[in-house]
Design a protein around this motif. Structure first.
Motif: not given
Length: 236
Positions: A108-109, A124-128, A203-204
């Protein structure tokens, strides 16, 4: 878990190609690799998607703290290993039921990112939050999306098979005999997206990722590192 993709889907990293040519060692084809996986995992399941993608997974010997899961929705296929600590808040963010697990959340993300989100994949991945690795393939757009958590708690490796397919797996031993020296750890805190131009640090995201050839004594062909004031991902 195992995901294998042809050159029609993803171009192999130059560093892994060069490593395989520099120090030739035995390899096997993508089909043989799937067969080896199934032979070693009696309860394993494999999925063939067209002519260019092969997926496989098993619950055999999985960790209670890092379970494996597989789901398909709207021609989006996802293998997920691990646990998200903020799954509850992410369910609310994406409007999902309380029964939705990590692999459903990831699909869904991705759909939100693909169809309506104004932000990049790194967002998206940074919020996992948690320990995870996933392999996602969108059949509709032929997009591959792979990521590993920032601490590398769930192992993830990638390499190139004898017939030029790029293989991702959580088991290094499975790929050692299949990819020869065209093998490396997938760098922690990074994602690979064919839609976003390849390998990036979430992250960067503006920092360059470089690959350093490994020595002949090492089993790895290269190690990938994020450049910057502080090296945030460096794995062999």
């Amino acid at each position: 878990m195992l995901g294998i993709f042809s050159r029609a889907i993803v171009t192999p990293p130059d560093e892994l190609v060069a490593a395989g040519c520099r120090t030739p060692s035995p390899k096997i084809t993508s089909t043989a690799l799937v067969n080896r996986f199934l032979e070693n995992n009696a309860c394993g399941v494999s999925v063939q998607i067209g002519d260019h993608v092969k997926l496989a997974y098993t619950h055999h010997c999985e960790s209670v703290l890092q379970p494996r899961s597989f789901a398909v929705k709207d021609d989006i296929f996802c293998l997920f290993e691990g646990v998200l600590d903020n799954l509850g808040s992410l369910r609310q963010e994406y409007g999902l039921a309380k029964s939705a697990n990590e692999v459903v959340l990831m699909i869904e993300a991705y759909k939100a990112l693909r169809d309506r989100a104004p932000y990049p994949p790194s967002h998206v991945v940074g919020h996992l939050e948690g320990n995870f690795a996933f392999i996602l393939f969108d059949k509709c757009t032929s997009t591959l999306f792979v990521a590993s958590d920032q601490f590398g708690k769930v192992p993830l490796f990638w390499g190139i098979t004898a017939d030029g397919y790029v293989a991702f797996a959580d088991d290094a031993d499975l790929l050692k005999g299949a990819c020869g020296k065209s093998l490396a750890s997938f760098p922690q805190g990074c994602f690979f997206s064919t839609a976003a131009g390849g390998l990036r640090s979430y992250e960067h995201p503006k920092n360059t990722i470089t690959a350093i050839p490994a020595t002949d004594e090492e089993i790895w062909g290269a190690k990938f590192m994020v450049e910057g004031p502080t090296v945030v991902a460096a794995m062999k």
